[in-house]
Design a protein around this motif. Structure first.
Motif, PDB file in Angstrom:
ATOM      1  N   GLU A 220     -13.638  10.707  -5.847  1.00 30.04           N
ATOM      2  CA  GLU A 220     -12.620   9.670  -5.896  1.00 30.04           C
ATOM      3  C   GLU A 220     -12.981   8.607  -6.926  1.00 30.04           C
ATOM      4  O   GLU A 220     -14.148   8.419  -7.278  1.00 30.04           O
ATOM      5  N   GLN A 221     -11.937   7.902  -7.411  1.00 32.28           N
ATOM      6  CA  GLN A 221     -12.088   6.807  -8.372  1.00 32.28           C
ATOM      7  C   GLN A 221     -11.248   5.633  -7.874  1.00 32.28           C
ATOM      8  O   GLN A 221     -10.243   5.818  -7.193  1.00 32.28           O
ATOM      9  N   TRP A 222     -11.691   4.406  -8.241  1.00 32.12           N
ATOM     10  CA  TRP A 222     -10.988   3.197  -7.819  1.00 32.12           C
ATOM     11  C   TRP A 222     -10.707   2.298  -9.031  1.00 32.12           C
ATOM     12  O   TRP A 222     -11.220   1.179  -9.108  1.00 32.12           O
TER      13      TRP A 222
ATOM     14  N   THR B  48       0.860  -1.180   0.000  1.00 35.06           N
ATOM     15  CA  THR B  48       0.000   0.000   0.000  1.00 35.06           C
ATOM     16  C   THR B  48       0.896   1.229   0.000  1.00 35.06           C
ATOM     17  O   THR B  48       1.762   1.359   0.868  1.00 35.06           O
TER      18      THR B  48
ATOM     19  N   ARG C 297      -5.296  -2.115  -7.186  1.00 38.50           N
ATOM     20  CA  ARG C 297      -6.299  -1.089  -7.413  1.00 38.50           C
ATOM     21  C   ARG C 297      -5.724   0.250  -6.965  1.00 38.50           C
ATOM     22  O   ARG C 297      -4.940   0.329  -6.017  1.00 38.50           O
ATOM     23  N   GLU C 298      -6.131   1.300  -7.670  1.00 37.02           N
ATOM     24  CA  GLU C 298      -5.721   2.650  -7.302  1.00 37.02           C
ATOM     25  C   GLU C 298      -6.907   3.421  -6.735  1.00 37.02           C
ATOM     26  O   GLU C 298      -8.054   3.197  -7.139  1.00 37.02           O
ATOM     27  N   ARG C 299      -6.583   4.302  -5.827  1.00 34.67           N
ATOM     28  CA  ARG C 299      -7.582   5.254  -5.363  1.00 34.67           C
ATOM     29  C   ARG C 299      -7.099   6.646  -5.753  1.00 34.67           C
ATOM     30  O   ARG C 299      -6.066   7.113  -5.283  1.00 34.67           O
TER      31      ARG C 299
ATOM     32  N   TYR D  51      -8.000  10.481  -5.556  1.00 35.97           N
ATOM     33  CA  TYR D  51      -8.874  11.269  -4.695  1.00 35.97           C
ATOM     34  C   TYR D  51      -8.531  12.744  -4.816  1.00 35.97           C
ATOM     35  O   TYR D  51      -7.367  13.133  -4.849  1.00 35.97           O
TER      36      TYR D  51
ATOM     37  N   ARG E 126      -3.657  10.115  -3.801  1.00 29.14           N
ATOM     38  CA  ARG E 126      -3.644   8.865  -4.562  1.00 29.14           C
ATOM     39  C   ARG E 126      -3.186   7.745  -3.641  1.00 29.14           C
ATOM     40  O   ARG E 126      -2.338   7.952  -2.776  1.00 29.14           O
TER      41      ARG E 126
END
Length: 370
Positions: free
Chosen positions: A229-231, A184, A218-220, A222, A196
Motif C-alpha cells: 500500500e501507498q499513502w 472518505t 490523502r490517498e490509500r 492498496y 483505493r
C-alpha cells in the motif's frame, strides 16, 4: 356527436365536479397554511415569497383531489337525477346506464389521462420547487444568525454506490454552501475488496463537469493480493472518476412519499434492488404513483352503479355503499403497497393489483344495473 341528454347529464356532473374540486382545494390550502404559515413567517419570508410558495404548491394537491372530486360529484349529480326521477325518464326512453352516463365516463377517462401526464410533469415540478423554495428561505434565515459553516448541515451522510463499487462517508454536508467536510471514499474491486481510499478535509461537486474536487487529503492505494500500500498526500485532487452526485445521495435520506415522481424515477433509473436494497421502497412508491392515475376512471366505475341503483332503492344507500367501497379500495391499496415496500410482493404487482380488481368489480356492477 352528443345528444341533448348527453349534454344535460354532463353539465349537471361538471357543475358538481368544479364545485367539489374548488372546495377541496380550498380546504387543503387552509390546512397547509395552518401547518406552514407560522414557519414561513418565522424564517422571515416576504409576502411575495409566501404567496409564491402556496401558488406553486397547489398543483401537488391534484393527486388527492381529482379522484375524490370525481367520486363525490358523480354521487351528487346522479343522485339528484335519481331523486327527481329524471334518470328514470331517461331509462324509460330506452337508454342504457352506459348510454346515459357516457359523457361522465369520457370525462373520467380524460381526467385519468391528464393525471398520468401531470404526475410526470407539473406535479413533480410543484413538489420540487415548493421544497426548494422553503429550504432556501430556511437557509437564508439561518445564515443571518449563524456562522455560514453551521448553516444547512447534514450530519453523517453515507452512500453505497454498488454499481460503481464506491462507498461514501461524509461527516458533514452543507446544503447552504454545497460543500462536504470530512470525506472518505472507499473504491473497491469486483469482489468488494478495497483497492483505493480517498480521504479529504473538504470538497465539492462540480455540477458542470460532474466530478468531485477534493482538498487537503490523502490517498490509500492498496493491492489486496500482495498487501502493498501507498499513502500519497494531496492538496487538491480533481477526482474525475468520482462522479456521484450529492443531490442523489441526499434523496436516499428522504422518505419515498416525500419525493416527486421524477425524483423517484431518478433513483430507480440509477440503481437496482441488487445495488441497494432500499431502492425497493422507492420503486413501490413510483409504481403506486403511476397506478394512481387510473383511480379517477375506477372511481367512476364504482360510483355510477351505486348512484343509479334503481327507483326502489334509497339513493342514500347506494351513496353509502360506494363511499365504503372507495375507502376499502384505498385500504387495500395501502396494504398491498406496504407489502411491496417490504418485498413480499413485487412493486408492479402491489401497485396494479387493486386497480385490476376494481376494474373487474366495476364491470360486474355495471352489468347488474343494466
Amino acid at each position: 356527436m352528443f345528444s341533448v341528454a348527453d349534454r344535460y347529464v354532463f353539465i349537471e356532473w361538471a357543475k358538481a365536479f368544479v364545485l367539489v374540486l374548488g372546495s377541496m382545494f380550498g380546504l387543503l390550502i387552509l390546512f397547509e397554511i395552518q401547518d406552514s404559515f407560522t414557519e414561513l413567517v418565522g424564517y422571515g419570508a416576504s409576502t411575495g415569497q409566501i404567496f409564491y410558495y402556496y401558488a406553486i404548491l397547489v398543483p401537488s394537491f391534484l393527486t388527492v383531489t381529482l379522484p375524490a372530486s370525481v367520486l363525490v360529484s358523480i354521487l351528487y349529480s346522479l343522485g339528484q337525477l335519481h331523486r327527481s326521477n329524471e334518470f328514470v325518464a331517461l331509462r324509460a326512453a330506452g337508454l342504457s346506464v352506459f348510454r346515459v352516463t357516457r359523457t361522465i365516463w369520457l370525462a373520467s377517462l380524460m381526467i385519468s389521462a391528464g393525471l398520468w401526464y401531470l404526475n410526470s410533469s407539473l406535479i413533480p415540478w410543484s413538489v420540487e420547487q415548493s421544497d426548494t423554495l422553503i429550504k432556501n428561505i430556511r437557509l437564508s434565515s439561518e445564515a443571518k444568525t449563524k456562522n455560514t459553516e453551521e448553516v444547512g448541515i447534514i450530519e453523517a451522510l453515507a452512500f453505497d454506490n454498488r454499481t460503481e463499487s464506491r462507498m461514501w462517508f461524509i461527516n458533514r454536508y452543507s446544503e447552504y454552501k454545497n460543500e462536504a467536510y470530512g470525506i472518505t471514499v472507499y473504491i473497491m474491486d469486483d469482489q468488494r475488496r478495497e483497492v483505493r481510499r480517498v480521504m479529504a478535509r473538504y470538497g465539492w461537486y462540480n455540477e458542470e463537469e460532474q466530478y468531485w474536487s477534493l482538498f487537503d487529503g490523502r490517498e490509500r492505494i492498496y493491492d489486496p493480493d500482495t498487501g502493498r500500500e501507498q499513502w500519497p498526500p494531496f492538496e487538491r485532487l480533481e477526482a474525475k472518476n468520482l462522479t456521484d452526485d450529492p443531490t442523489l445521495m441526499l434523496l436516499f435520506g428522504k422518505r419515498p412519499k416525500d419525493l416527486s415522481f421524477l425524483q423517484l424515477k431518478r433513483i430507480t433509473d440509477n440503481f437496482t434492488q441488487e445495488d441497494n436494497p432500499s431502492v425497493l421502497a422507492y420503486e413501490a412508491r413510483l409504481h403506486a404513483l403511476m397506478a394512481s392515475a387510473a383511480s379517477c376512471l375506477i372511481v367512476a366505475g364504482i360510483a355510477i352503479p351505486f348512484a343509479v341503483s334503481g327507483v326502489r332503492t334509497n339513493p342514500a344507500v347506494g351513496v353509502t355503499k360506494s363511499i365504503g367501497l372507495f375507502f376499502a379500495f384505498y385500504i387495500l391499496t395501502s396494504i398491498l403497497n406496504a407489502l411491496g415496500r417490504e418485498g413480499a410482493l413485487s412493486p408492479e404487482v402491489a401497485a396494479w393489483t387493486p386497480m385490476v380488481l376494481m376494474i373487474v368489480l366495476a364491470y360486474v356492477l355495471l352489468r347488474r344495473v343494466r
